[in-house]
Design an enzyme around this catalytic site. Sequence first.
Site, PDB file in Angstrom:
ATOM      1  N   GLU A   1      -5.074  -8.650   0.977  1.00 25.45           N
ATOM      2  CA  GLU A   1      -5.797  -8.289   2.387  1.00 25.45           C
ATOM      3  C   GLU A   1      -7.298  -8.214   2.053  1.00 25.45           C
ATOM      4  O   GLU A   1      -7.601  -7.312   1.072  1.00 25.45           O
ATOM      5  CB  GLU A   1      -5.150  -7.013   3.154  1.00 25.45           C
ATOM      6  CG  GLU A   1      -3.768  -7.006   3.565  1.00 25.45           C
ATOM      7  CD  GLU A   1      -3.464  -5.634   4.059  1.00 25.45           C
ATOM      8  OE1 GLU A   1      -4.255  -5.187   4.636  1.00 25.45           O
ATOM      9  OE2 GLU A   1      -1.988  -5.508   4.369  1.00 25.45           O
TER      10      GLU A   1
ATOM     11  N   GLU B   1       0.812  -1.222   0.029  1.00 26.77           N
ATOM     12  CA  GLU B   1      -0.043   0.012  -0.041  1.00 26.77           C
ATOM     13  C   GLU B   1       1.012   1.169  -0.153  1.00 26.77           C
ATOM     14  O   GLU B   1       0.925   2.062   0.908  1.00 26.77           O
ATOM     15  CB  GLU B   1      -0.944  -0.016   1.190  1.00 26.77           C
ATOM     16  CG  GLU B   1      -1.953  -1.130   1.286  1.00 26.77           C
ATOM     17  CD  GLU B   1      -3.008  -0.956   2.248  1.00 26.77           C
ATOM     18  OE1 GLU B   1      -2.958  -0.109   3.017  1.00 26.77           O
ATOM     19  OE2 GLU B   1      -3.881  -1.940   2.231  1.00 26.77           O
TER      20      GLU B   1
HETATM   21  C1  FCB Z   1      -4.534  -1.937   5.524  1.00 28.27           C
HETATM   22  C2  FCB Z   1      -3.005  -2.353   5.825  1.00 28.27           C
HETATM   23  C3  FCB Z   1      -3.024  -3.533   6.989  1.00 28.27           C
HETATM   24  C4  FCB Z   1      -4.121  -3.117   8.070  1.00 28.27           C
HETATM   25  C5  FCB Z   1      -5.336  -3.128   7.374  1.00 28.27           C
HETATM   26  C6  FCB Z   1      -6.532  -2.975   8.346  1.00 28.27           C
HETATM   27  O1  FCB Z   1      -4.442  -0.663   5.145  1.00 28.27           O
HETATM   28  O2  FCB Z   1      -2.196  -2.703   4.835  1.00 28.27           O
HETATM   29  O3  FCB Z   1      -1.653  -3.164   7.762  1.00 28.27           O
HETATM   30  O4  FCB Z   1      -3.920  -2.174   9.175  1.00 28.27           O
HETATM   31  O5  FCB Z   1      -5.498  -2.037   6.649  1.00 28.27           O
END
Ligand code: FCB
Length: 468
Positions: free
Chosen positions: A374, A169
Site C-alpha cells: 500500500e 497491519e
Molecule cells: C492503511 C490501511 C488501509 C487504508 C490506508 C489509508 O493503514 O491498511 O486499509 O485505510 O491505511
Amino acid sequence: MTDLELGNFGRDFFWGTATASYQIEGAVSEGGRGTSIWDTFSHSDGKVTNGDTGDIACDHYHRLEEDLDLLGQLGVSTYRFSLAWPRIQPDGSGKPNQGGIDFYARLIDGLLERNIEPVPTIYHWDLPQSLQDKGGWKMRETSYRFADYAGVVTDAFKDRVKHWITLNEPWCSAWLGYAVGVHAPGETNIDSAVAATHHLLLGHGLALQQMRSMTEAKIGITLNLSVVRPASQDRADIEVARLVDGNLNRIFLDPIFKKQYPGDLVSHYGGAIADATTEDLETIGQGIDFLGVNFYFPSIVIARQNIDKARSQGLYVDTSREPNLIDADFGSAGVHRMGVKRTAMDWEIEAGALTELLVRVHDEYSTLPIMITENGCATHDYVNPSGKVIDDDRIEYIESHIAALASAIEKGVDVAGYFVWSLLDNFEWAYGYSRRFGIVWVDYETQRRIPKKSFYRYKEIIKAARDA
Ligand code: FCB
C-alpha cells in the site's frame, strides 16, 4: 517527470492497486455474511465521522464486473484485495459459508480472465463479532481460529492463488484497536494491545504452518512500517523516538526475522511479549517468502517535556487533543515539520523516507523480496464542471514514491511490487467517507465511478514499465 526518471523495474515487477473488504464491499447482510467488529463499531455512536458505516460502501459486492473492468482498463498486473472472514466463516469457525466462497471465486476468476494476478489478504481487520465476544485478539484461542480460517481459504483457492498475505497491519489491529481505541473493537488498554500483538503474530505463524502443508504458494505478511526520527538530538527526544520505533516497527520485525521480541519493549511492557515461549517465537519466525510493507509517511517524535521548545525549533505540535495511550505511556508526542507538505490526512509527505526505510529493513532484517502493498494519499478531490477529477497532488505523491523505490533498488533492496492505495475512494475507517484515497472517484449517491487523472497517469507508468 518522464517515465524513465521514475526508474527501471524488471518485467516481472508487480504493478497493482489495493483495497480491503469492509472498505468497499457493502452488502453486509448478503450471501450469508456474519457480523464483524467493524459493523458493530461503525454502528456505535460517535466512533466514525458523520456516523458513516460500511453497510453500502462502494457496493463492490454488486458491482464486481464493473470494478474488474476498471482494473483491466488500468492495465495492472496484480490486484490486492482482502477476504472478509465473516463472509467465509460467519461466526469465526467451522465449515465455510458457500456464499462467501462463491463471491471470492468470482472475483479471483474475473482477475485471472483479465490476466491479473490475485493477491488476497486473509485478514484486513474485519474480525467476526462472535470471536470478539470471546475476547478477540486478546485471546490465544483467536490465533488458532485464524489458522483454521486460513486453511479454509487456502483449500478453496489454492488452485488459483500464488501469493497470499496473512495479516494486514497487525499494528493497527492491536494498537489502534485495543490501546488508542479509534479502531474496532475500540478498547483502551495497553496490556490488551500487547496481548493482541502477540496473538496476531502467533496467528500469522500458525496460519503459515497450516498453509505450508497445503500449498507451494508464496506467503507473506503486510506491516505498516515507517522511519521514526527524534525531533532533535536532545537525549529525551532520542529515547522516546527509539521506543516509538520499537512499538511500530521492531515489535513486529524482530519476532518475524529474529525470533525474539525487542529487549527494551519486553522490559517496558512485560505481559504477553515477555511471557512468549520459545515455541511461539519459533512459530512466528519460521520464515515468510516476501515482506509486504505499507508506507504512507515518516514519523517525527518529541519528548513531551520538550513540547514548549518545539516551536522555536520550527516544529508544530497539535496540543488540542489528549495524547493517545501509546504516547501518554511513553511520554512522547508526534510533531510536524513546518514547511513540509501534508496530505488531507495531515500526514507529512517525504518520499525519501521510503527509501530509507527499505534500506534499513534490508540491512537490519532481511534481504527477502519486499512488496509495497500500500502507498498513496488522500487529497482534496472534487469533480470539476467538465466532470473530471484533476488530482495532481496525488500524481506527484505516487511518482515520487515510485522514484523512491527505484533508488532503494539501486541501493540493493529487492523490491518486487507496488500497489497504489487505493483503486476506489472508500470507507476510510474512523474517517468514514470524508477522506478520498482512490485513483477512481466514487459518487456515493449514485455509485458512479469516475477515473481520476491519477488513474490515467498510473496506467501510463505501468505501460511504460511493462513495455520497457
Ligand atoms: C492503511 C490501511 C488501509 C487504508 C490506508 C489509508 O493503514 O491498511 O486499509 O485505510 O491505511
